[in-house]
Write an enzyme that holds these catalytic residues in place. Structure first.
Site, PDB file in Angstrom:
ATOM      1  N   HIS A   1       6.949  -7.755  -3.473  1.00 49.56           N
ATOM      2  CA  HIS A   1       8.009  -6.815  -3.121  1.00 49.56           C
ATOM      3  C   HIS A   1       7.467  -5.587  -2.411  1.00 49.56           C
ATOM      4  O   HIS A   1       6.248  -5.450  -2.217  1.00 49.56           O
ATOM      5  CB  HIS A   1       8.837  -6.451  -4.340  1.00 49.56           C
TER       6      HIS A   1
ATOM      7  N   HIS B   1       4.481  -3.888  -3.726  1.00 50.88           N
ATOM      8  CA  HIS B   1       3.157  -4.452  -3.443  1.00 50.88           C
ATOM      9  C   HIS B   1       2.680  -4.052  -2.053  1.00 50.88           C
ATOM     10  O   HIS B   1       1.490  -3.824  -1.843  1.00 50.88           O
ATOM     11  CB  HIS B   1       3.174  -5.975  -3.586  1.00 50.88           C
TER      12      HIS B   1
ATOM     13  N   LYS C   1       5.668 -15.039  -7.764  1.00 50.15           N
ATOM     14  CA  LYS C   1       6.796 -14.114  -7.819  1.00 50.15           C
ATOM     15  C   LYS C   1       6.865 -13.413  -6.483  1.00 50.15           C
ATOM     16  O   LYS C   1       5.963 -13.498  -5.666  1.00 50.15           O
ATOM     17  CB  LYS C   1       6.590 -13.106  -8.936  1.00 50.15           C
TER      18      LYS C   1
HETATM   19  N1  ARG Z   1       0.588  -7.543 -10.891  1.00 53.50           N
HETATM   20  C1  ARG Z   1       1.156  -6.292 -11.311  1.00 53.50           C
HETATM   21  C2  ARG Z   1       2.583  -6.153 -10.798  1.00 53.50           C
HETATM   22  O1  ARG Z   1       2.936  -6.751  -9.828  1.00 53.50           O
HETATM   23  C3  ARG Z   1       0.368  -5.117 -10.831  1.00 53.50           C
HETATM   24  C4  ARG Z   1      -1.017  -5.026 -11.391  1.00 53.50           C
HETATM   25  C5  ARG Z   1      -1.544  -3.648 -11.409  1.00 53.50           C
HETATM   26  N2  ARG Z   1      -2.859  -3.567 -11.915  1.00 53.50           N
HETATM   27  C6  ARG Z   1      -3.215  -3.577 -13.181  1.00 53.50           C
HETATM   28  N3  ARG Z   1      -4.486  -3.530 -13.472  1.00 53.50           N
HETATM   29  N4  ARG Z   1      -2.339  -3.670 -14.148  1.00 53.50           N
HETATM   30  O2  ARG Z   1       3.354  -5.396 -11.358  1.00 53.50           O
END
Ligand code: ARG
Length: 578
Positions: free
Chosen positions: A141, A144, A138
């Site tokens: 963005h 991130h 994905k």
């Molecule tokens: N991969 C998730 C996202 O892009 C963020 C993860 C954050 N960390 C967690 N332990 N949930 O939205």
């Protein structure tokens, strides 16, 4: 050393008020400097003493302030004590201020401020910081990017304060999107394109298959099948999934390297299949998990226990959700790393997610969930490159570099250097970071290429420029001599103001450790840069008598170390030429 003076004043207060001096150490604060007028060095708000039960709350505060100021006796270290509005000002001997503040730079400039007594009170232990955490295939963005640089700052800060830090990246590498991606790759994927430009290709496939799946049941079915195969460890599905994951991680590592960021652990949602089952079983045993009419598994989080706030942990087909995996992951991390605190860094849209997750962990009896913390941040608006809406972080970094290179070629002050491209990249990234760190993390902000790259103004470029200019001053003047400095040569207001400003450094770190906001440090460093700019004008080195030149160089080099140390905590690599 700020704590030398703070300790002396605290002793004085302790004796006068017949209290332990420690009660005053954190109540005292260094006075923010002003270019326009001279200020005292430290101040004490009398209300703090009232709130701490040291002075009666019902007395007239101004009378208390003046009475206390009269009782406190000056001495050769604390030369002036005066009452202000509800506060007492303390000014220390100037020569001693110069001497004590420059002392630490002779021994170990990198540790300046970090040995402060103020910071000794902070708890130390193992801190797990989870940050960046993009989703495979994905879009990476702006959120991130923010998580990446903010998490890195928190990890750096915690580390410099003496904690053992584990930097973890928790990849979004599981879930239905892999069903889609796998099924999509079987249809539209190409191994060649995957080798050439992996992130782009995976992203293209993902977009295409999503579109296709909208009104094609066959594709939807294929996706569900693929994910089921994955969950059942089917070797074809697993090997494709593994390939996607590995390729993506490798690509991201390139980007992290450009940002000067590393991770100790690449974990991910896929890691916790078994623990998910265990956690679910435990929740069932504890009577916390209930099955709804629709067949989903939920936990009731309502205070009254009336099922008015439900959190879903299992779909009706028994598969896990994001939060289920997060609960299992947290338990696993606690067992593996025995952390004393864990910090998650994501945008504010996930605030509920984390608060639910911490509540459930506590309900399960995991008291350490008290020491888990979610640091959230706002949105970045309008992050665009010349070619349009951003998809890949790499494009943002490329553009920051190109724009900075262009600006450098236009600026008259730019120095000859071996690798202008590398410098442009480092400075461009500093600009991105400072733009992001200037305000409270919770606020949204507008991404603005021109503003963030300005050479004047509170930008990362200005920070880097000030640092490079200090390095060049020290180089041109043959470096710093070992011999002690005559402190009477640094008594001009300009020098004293810089040293007074440095008195605040440990407080700034202390405050940052409390609320984990980078803005305190950014503002402190910006102010330092402005003070240094005045000092460049008013305290020339070249042409001054040797002893004066050396004394001034010492002041400049001390400022340079603090600047470099602070930048390092922010995650900025200081350049010494630009
Ligand atoms: N991969 C998730 C996202 O892009 C963020 C993860 C954050 N960390 C967690 N332990 N949930 O939205």
């Amino acid at each position: 050393m700020a704590c030398f003076f703070r300790r002396r004043i605290a002793e004085k207060l302790g004796q006068t008020l017949q209290q332990s001096e420690d009660a005053f150490m954190s109540a005292l604060s260094a006075v923010p400097v002003s270019k326009k007028q001279q200020t005292a060095d430290f101040r004490l708000y009398v209300n703090t003493l009232r709130l701490n039960g040291i002075l009666p709350l019902d007395g007239d505060i101004q009378q208390q302030t003046e009475a206390l100021a009269r009782k406190l006796k000056q001495d050769s270290v604390v030369e002036d004590i005066s009452a202000g509005r509800g506060l007492i000002n303390f000014t220390c001997n100037r020569k001693l201020l110069v001497q004590k503040m420059l002392e630490p730079f002779v021994e170990d400039g990198d540790k300046f401020g970090l040995n402060s007594e103020l910071l000794k009170n902070l708890k130390k232990g193992t801190t797990l910081v989870e940050f960046s955490s993009p989703n495979i295939a994905k879009k990476f963005h702006a959120g991130h990017l923010r998580s990446t640089i903010i998490g890195n700052f928190i990890a750096n800060l915690k580390q410099s304060l003496g904690n053992n830090v584990i930097r973890m990246n928790y990849l979004g590498d599981w879930g239905m999107q892999f069903g889609l991606l796998g099924a999509g790759f079987d249809r539209f994927g190409s191994q060649e394109k995957l080798k050439e430009n992996p992130l782009q290709h995976l992203f293209d496939v993902y977009v295409q298959v999503n579109k296709e799946a909208e009104n094609n049941e066959e594709v939807q079915l294929a996706a569900r099948n693929f994910f089921r195969q994955l969950e059942h460890n089917d070797s074809h599905a697993v090997s494709i999934w593994r390939q996607f994951r590995e390729i993506t991680v490798k690509e991201y590592q390139q980007i992290y390297k450009r940002l000067g960021i590393h991770f100790d652990v690449y974990s991910g949602e896929s890691f916790h299949q078994d623990q998910v089952q265990e956690a679910v079983q435990q929740l069932q045993r504890q009577g916390l998990l209930q099955t709804t009419e629709k067949g989903t598994g939920v936990v009731d989080l309502s205070p009254a226990g009336d099922m008015s706030r439900l959190c879903t942990l299992l779909r009706s087909d028994g598969t896990s959700l994001y939060i289920t995996r997060d609960i299992a992951a947290a338990i696993d991390r606690k067992e593996k790393y025995q952390f004393d605190e864990m910090i998650y860094v994501t945008d504010k849209s996930q605030e509920h997610h984390f608060s639910h997750m911490f509540q459930i962990l506590k309900a399960m009896g995991h008291s350490w969930a008290e020491r888990c913390r979610h640091v959230s941040f706002g949105l970045v608006m309008g992050m665009k490159t010349r070619t349009g809406e951003v998809v890949f972080l790499e494009d943002v970094l490329d553009e920051a570099r190109a724009r900075m290179l262009h600006n450098m070629s236009q600026a008259k002050t730019t120095k000859e250097m071996e690798n202008p491209g590398d410098t442009a990249e480092t400075v461009g990234i500093s600009a991105l970071i400072v733009q992001d760190f200037k305000g409270p993390l919770h606020s949204d902000y507008k991404f603005d290429w021109d503003r963030m790259l300005q050479a004047q103004g509170d930008t990362g470029v200005f920070l880097q420029y000030t640092h490079a200019r200090l390095c060049s001053l020290i180089r041109r003047n043959g470096g710093i001599e070992e011999s002690p400095v005559d402190s009477s040569l640094l008594l001009e207001q300009t020098s004293v103001t810089i040293l007074q400003h440095l008195l605040r450094y440990d407080e700034v770190l202390y405050q940052s450790a409390q609320d984990l906001q980078p803005k305190h440090l950014v503002n402190f460093l910006m102010k330092l840069c402005h003070l240094v700019a005045s000092a460049h004008r008013e305290l020339p080195v070249k042409g001054s008598p040797q002893n004066v030149a050396q004394a001034r160089l010492r002041l400049f080099s001390g400022s340079c170390s603090v600047l470099a140390n602070g930048m390092k905590i922010l995650g900025i690599t200081a350049v010494d030429r630009m």
